[in-house]
Design an enzyme around this catalytic site. Structure first.
Site, short mmCIF file in Angstrom:
data_model
loop_
_atom_site.label_atom_id
_atom_site.label_comp_id
_atom_site.label_asym_id
_atom_site.label_seq_id
_atom_site.Cartn_x
_atom_site.Cartn_y
_atom_site.Cartn_z
N ALA A 69 -42.42 1.97 -20.04
CA ALA A 69 -42.55 3.43 -20.11
C ALA A 69 -43.73 3.88 -19.26
O ALA A 69 -43.70 4.97 -18.68
CB ALA A 69 -42.73 3.88 -21.55
N THR A 70 -44.75 3.05 -19.18
CA THR A 70 -45.91 3.40 -18.35
C THR A 70 -45.47 3.63 -16.91
O THR A 70 -45.89 4.59 -16.26
CB THR A 70 -46.98 2.29 -18.42
OG1 THR A 70 -47.38 2.14 -19.79
CG2 THR A 70 -48.19 2.61 -17.57
N ASN A 149 -48.41 8.82 -30.62
CA ASN A 149 -48.47 7.41 -30.99
C ASN A 149 -49.59 7.10 -31.99
O ASN A 149 -49.48 6.17 -32.78
CB ASN A 149 -48.64 6.53 -29.75
CG ASN A 149 -49.78 6.98 -28.88
OD1 ASN A 149 -49.82 8.12 -28.44
ND2 ASN A 149 -50.72 6.09 -28.62
N GLN A 177 -42.40 7.31 -28.63
CA GLN A 177 -42.49 7.13 -30.09
C GLN A 177 -41.40 7.89 -30.84
O GLN A 177 -41.27 7.74 -32.06
CB GLN A 177 -43.87 7.57 -30.60
CG GLN A 177 -45.02 6.75 -30.05
CD GLN A 177 -45.13 5.35 -30.66
OE1 GLN A 177 -44.57 5.06 -31.71
NE2 GLN A 177 -45.85 4.47 -29.98
N THR A 232 -35.23 -5.99 -8.59
CA THR A 232 -34.07 -6.58 -9.27
C THR A 232 -34.17 -6.34 -10.76
O THR A 232 -35.19 -6.65 -11.38
CB THR A 232 -34.03 -8.11 -9.00
OG1 THR A 232 -34.01 -8.30 -7.58
CG2 THR A 232 -32.81 -8.76 -9.64
N CYS A 315 -54.44 0.30 -27.15
CA CYS A 315 -55.40 0.38 -26.04
C CYS A 315 -56.77 0.80 -26.57
O CYS A 315 -57.79 0.19 -26.27
CB CYS A 315 -54.97 1.37 -24.98
SG CYS A 315 -53.21 1.67 -24.93
N1 PLP Z 1 -46.37 6.44 -24.37
C1 PLP Z 1 -46.55 6.25 -25.68
C2 PLP Z 1 -46.58 7.43 -26.58
C3 PLP Z 1 -46.71 4.97 -26.19
O1 PLP Z 1 -46.91 4.79 -27.49
C4 PLP Z 1 -46.68 3.87 -25.29
C5 PLP Z 1 -46.90 2.50 -25.78
O2 PLP Z 1 -47.89 2.21 -26.42
C6 PLP Z 1 -46.45 4.12 -23.93
C7 PLP Z 1 -46.31 5.42 -23.52
C8 PLP Z 1 -46.37 3.00 -22.94
O3 PLP Z 1 -45.17 2.25 -23.15
P1 PLP Z 1 -44.98 0.82 -22.45
O4 PLP Z 1 -45.61 -0.17 -23.37
O5 PLP Z 1 -43.48 0.63 -22.35
O6 PLP Z 1 -45.61 0.89 -21.11
#
Ligand code: PLP
Length: 372
Positions: A69-70, A149, A177, A232, A315
């Site tokens: 997601a990042t 989160n 989330q 890929t 984090c």
């Molecule tokens: N956004 C939120 C609200 C999250 O809780 C997280 C994960 O902790 C992320 C983004 C990042 O997700 P990913 O671990 O897939 O990079």
């Protein structure tokens, strides 16, 4: 180990592991190769894409898989700025967003983007009148998450999307989330999600893009994902994501009811002396973030080694910095340090949660006596 850290990640569902198995083993072909095996792997990815899109329930767009997601968030924000080519130059976001959003926005500000980070109230909610006053014709994009989160607080994303659209801006939503836990808000143009928060594998996320609002590519190369995202794809990770999404859809009522019961049971077992951080009404109830006067949250975690919970985001826990989300609610440094986050869901047993909460309460009281 009692696992109460469902916002950091979730256990892999057995059905997901099973769906991934063939693609980890004998079916190793590159899904982008023209061989019969390659076609088979590509077909499995398309099935997974449809499963994820179905569970998202959004109309008028499609999903591209990413490595996390990042990555999806970086792509949505940086790619939208690049595509705009300077026609609009402003991004509005909120102080309680995930670091993936805030740090990317800060980076863009360093590149010349005009960045506005709006505050939240003591409940963690965005004031829509404040947003309305900020929305001008220079706003390119509004980035607001659906479920936080750290504190589980929700934002009215559909209303915000409507306001953003009226001002001619793009609406981006970090739904990491929310996806698979609550219905996604309709309205955003770009939506980031992640597999490992819904009992899927780590290392795969996705960006849902409304047709016509696709950001410029962030990662260049073979152009595998609709010419927009190169690299890929892993059929195993995609199949796992698809299976996790399908399962979340099938179990949505069951999972939701279970979480509601766990929330009540946890609060009861913790007993008196705790204050919940953030709104309880506008909240996903699988996230119980609370504080206790004088508590040292880090010490509590160290004392209870066989219970996995956290101070806030994974984090923030590592950095030793007080949570920016709790600070945005108006909590001072001491109150932020005295907060803990308990996250639970599908595979949490009610009795183990009650046991863990009772032990947390006992240790918290013991800390008070020791410090008195
Ligand atoms: N956004 C939120 C609200 C999250 O809780 C997280 C994960 O902790 C992320 C983004 C990042 O997700 P990913 O671990 O897939 O990079």
């Amino acid at each position: 180990m009692i696992y109460l850290d469902y916002q950091a990640t979730t256990p892999l569902a057995p059905e997901v592991a099973e769906a991934m198995q063939p693609w980890i083993g004998e079916k190793f072909a590159n899904p982008h190769s023209p061989s019969r095996w390659g076609h088979e792997a590509a077909a499995a990815i398309e099935v997974a894409r449809k499963q994820v899109e179905k569970e998202m329930g959004l109309k008028g767009g499609a999903v591209a898989f990413t490595g996390s997601a990042t990555e999806a968030i970086n792509w949505a924000l940086k790619g939208s700025v690049e595509k705009a080519g300077g026609r609009r130059n402003r991004i509005i976001t909120v102080a309680t967003e995930h670091a993936a959003v805030l740090d990317t926005c800060e980076w863009l500000a360093g590149q010349g983007i005009d960045l506005t980070v709006l505050p939240v109230d003591a409940e963690g909610r965005l004031d829509l009148d404040l947003l309305a006053r900020e929305l001008d014709r220079n706003v390119l994009l509004v980035a607001v998450m659906q479920v936080n989160n750290e504190i589980g607080v929700t934002q009215p994303v559909s209303e915000i999307a409507e306001m953003a659209h009226k001002a001619g801006a793009i609406m981006f939503c970090d739904a990491v989330q929310a996806f698979g836990r609550v219905d996604l808000c309709k309205g955003p143009d770009l939506v980031a999600i992640s597999a490992h928060k819904i009992h899927g594998p780590k290392g795969i996320g996705a960006l849902w893009m409304r047709k016509g609002k696709e950001p410029a590519p962030l990662i260049h190369g073979g152009g595998q994902e609709q010419g927009l995202r190169s690299g890929t794809l892993s059929p195993a990770l995609c199949a796992g994501f698809g299976a996790a999404a399908r399962l979340a859809g099938q179990r949505s009522t069951k999972d939701y009811d279970h979480v509601q019961k766990l929330w009540k049971a946890a609060i009861e077992a913790l007993g008196h002396g705790w204050k919940i951080n953030g709104s309880t009404a506008h909240r996903y109830h699988g996230n119980l973030n609370l504080r206790r006067e004088g508590l040292d949250g880090a010490r509590l975690i160290a004392d209870l080694r066989d219970v996995a919970f956290s101070l806030g985001s994974a984090c923030a826990s590592g950095s030793g910095r007080p949570s920016h989300v709790l600070r945005a609610l108006g909590l001072d440094y001491r109150q932020a340090r005295s907060s803990i986050r308990l996250g639970f869901g599908r595979y949490t047993k009610q009795q183990e949660l009650i046991d863990a909460c009772r032990r947390i309460a006992v240790h918290a009281v013991a800390q008070e006596k020791l410090d008195a």
